[in-house]
Design an enzyme around this catalytic site. Structure first.
Site, PDB file in Angstrom:
ATOM      1  N   ASP A 168     -16.639  -2.502  -5.655  1.00  0.00           N
ATOM      2  CA  ASP A 168     -17.893  -1.762  -5.762  1.00  0.00           C
ATOM      3  C   ASP A 168     -18.281  -1.112  -4.439  1.00  0.00           C
ATOM      4  O   ASP A 168     -18.899  -0.042  -4.416  1.00  0.00           O
ATOM      5  CB  ASP A 168     -19.011  -2.695  -6.233  1.00  0.00           C
ATOM      6  CG  ASP A 168     -18.912  -3.004  -7.718  1.00  0.00           C
ATOM      7  OD1 ASP A 168     -18.153  -2.314  -8.416  1.00  0.00           O
ATOM      8  OD2 ASP A 168     -19.600  -3.936  -8.181  1.00  0.00           O
ATOM      9  N   GLY A 169     -17.922  -1.746  -3.323  1.00  0.00           N
ATOM     10  CA  GLY A 169     -18.224  -1.154  -2.024  1.00  0.00           C
ATOM     11  C   GLY A 169     -17.530   0.186  -1.825  1.00  0.00           C
ATOM     12  O   GLY A 169     -18.115   1.126  -1.279  1.00  0.00           O
ATOM     13  N   ARG A 203     -19.097   3.957  -1.433  1.00  0.00           N
ATOM     14  CA  ARG A 203     -18.636   4.921  -0.418  1.00  0.00           C
ATOM     15  C   ARG A 203     -18.293   6.252  -1.067  1.00  0.00           C
ATOM     16  O   ARG A 203     -18.611   7.325  -0.540  1.00  0.00           O
ATOM     17  CB  ARG A 203     -17.419   4.335   0.308  1.00  0.00           C
ATOM     18  CG  ARG A 203     -16.861   5.224   1.395  1.00  0.00           C
ATOM     19  CD  ARG A 203     -15.849   4.489   2.249  1.00  0.00           C
ATOM     20  NE  ARG A 203     -15.021   5.427   2.982  1.00  0.00           N
ATOM     21  CZ  ARG A 203     -13.713   5.577   2.828  1.00  0.00           C
ATOM     22  NH1 ARG A 203     -13.063   4.806   1.963  1.00  0.00           N
ATOM     23  NH2 ARG A 203     -13.039   6.466   3.520  1.00  0.00           N
ATOM     24  N   ALA A 218     -26.747  -6.238  -9.388  1.00  0.00           N
ATOM     25  CA  ALA A 218     -26.204  -6.565  -8.072  1.00  0.00           C
ATOM     26  C   ALA A 218     -27.138  -7.549  -7.357  1.00  0.00           C
ATOM     27  O   ALA A 218     -27.401  -8.637  -7.854  1.00  0.00           O
ATOM     28  CB  ALA A 218     -26.000  -5.274  -7.273  1.00  0.00           C
TER      29      ALA A 218
END
Length: 295
Positions: free
Chosen positions: A58-59, A63, A174
């Site tokens: 997910d990071g 981005r 999240a």
């Protein structure tokens, strides 16, 4: 006209880099130009691709959202992370993904973002945005921050707290979920406010409509604001944080038609075999008893 696909791999994993090269070659053989992206400086790769394939967690997808923000380019995530809630498929699906791209067989979901503006007491202002959440946290030298909460220009609550989360529906699964906030379906446009470790009577989460706006006044101590855990803004004592629905949405590409509830259960490993399984067993037992009684 050549078709162009952008590929964004995780920055620090050799296995992901190898997979990105494999995708690049598979698409090239099928007549689709693929360009591997490393940063916003790769202007040629970001010149109007029809899709961005993201290989990572997910990071990495967050981005990607930074890179294509405002370009109206859908993001297709291939999960190399832990939960991978934003991702669509696993790495084993490479052949299916390539085929779907070649035949343009994907749909898009439009995800709401939030715009965040910090008005500082010295008269300066800074802005950012978030796809998941803006986290207003106590600064390193602060024990707690004292906040005044306003909605649509009207005061609503005041409390001391460690953190105030301001989440989108996408971000509701999240940090907000971990903090006990509600899960909001992604096709709902809303802003979720969730206090963490707050001291007050009214510290429950709030869900606002897309036309409302939030103001969080930092009355005492200094705060830090993290947008998606990636972009930081300082909010000294006396600052006011303004949050509203974002000007730019993020497009997520989908290859299947599985409902959000199915993805929710799968990604979060939710227990679902209790009440319905027991009800079916009870119904079957009742039917057997009824048939036995009839005989």
């Amino acid at each position: 006209m050549n078709r162009v696909i952008a590929i964004l791999p995780h920055e620090r994993r050799p296995d992901v880099a190898a997979l990105a090269k494999s995708f690049h070659e598979d698409l090239r053989v099928r007549g689709v130009e693929a360009r591997i992206v490393h940063s916003r400086a790769d202007t040629e790769a970001l010149n109007q691709p029809e899709l961005m394939v993201v290989i990572g967690g997910d990071g990495t997808i967050l981005r990607a959202a930074e890179l294509v923000r405002g370009l109206n380019v859908p993001i297709l995530g291939i999960n190399y992370g832990h939960v991978g809630f934003l991702a669509e498929v696993d790495p084993s699906s490479q052949a299916d993904v390539v085929s779907a791209i070649v035949h343009s067989e994907w749909t898009t979901e439009r995800r709401m973002t939030i715009d965040v503006t910090v008005h500082r007491p010295d008269g300066t202002a800074v802005t950012s945005w978030a796809l998941n959440e803006a986290s207003i946290e106590k600064g390193s030298g602060s024990r707690m921050i004292e906040t005044d909460i306003g909605v649509d220009g009207e005061p609503v609550s005041s409390f001391k707290t460690d953190t105030v989360l301001l989440s989108t529906p996408t971000g509701s699964t999240a940090y907000n979920f971990s903090a006990g906030g509600p899960i909001v379906w992604p096709d709902v446009e809303a802003i979720v406010l969730t206090p963490i470790a707050a001291h007050a009577l009214f510290t429950r989460p709030m869900v606002l409509g897309p036309h409302s706006w939030l103001d969080v006044q930092i009355r005492t101590d200094d705060a830090l604001i993290w947008c998606d855990g990636r972009r930081k803004m300082n909010a000294p004592e006396g600052s006011s944080v303004h949050v509203e629905k974002g000007r730019h949405s993020v497009l997520l590409a989908r290859l299947g038609d599985a409902p959000f509830s199915e993805r929710l259960v799968k990604k979060l490993h939710l227990p679902v075999h209790g009440w319905r399984g027991q009800q079916a067993a009870d119904n079957a037992g009742s039917q057997i008893n009824a048939e036995a009684g009839a005989r």
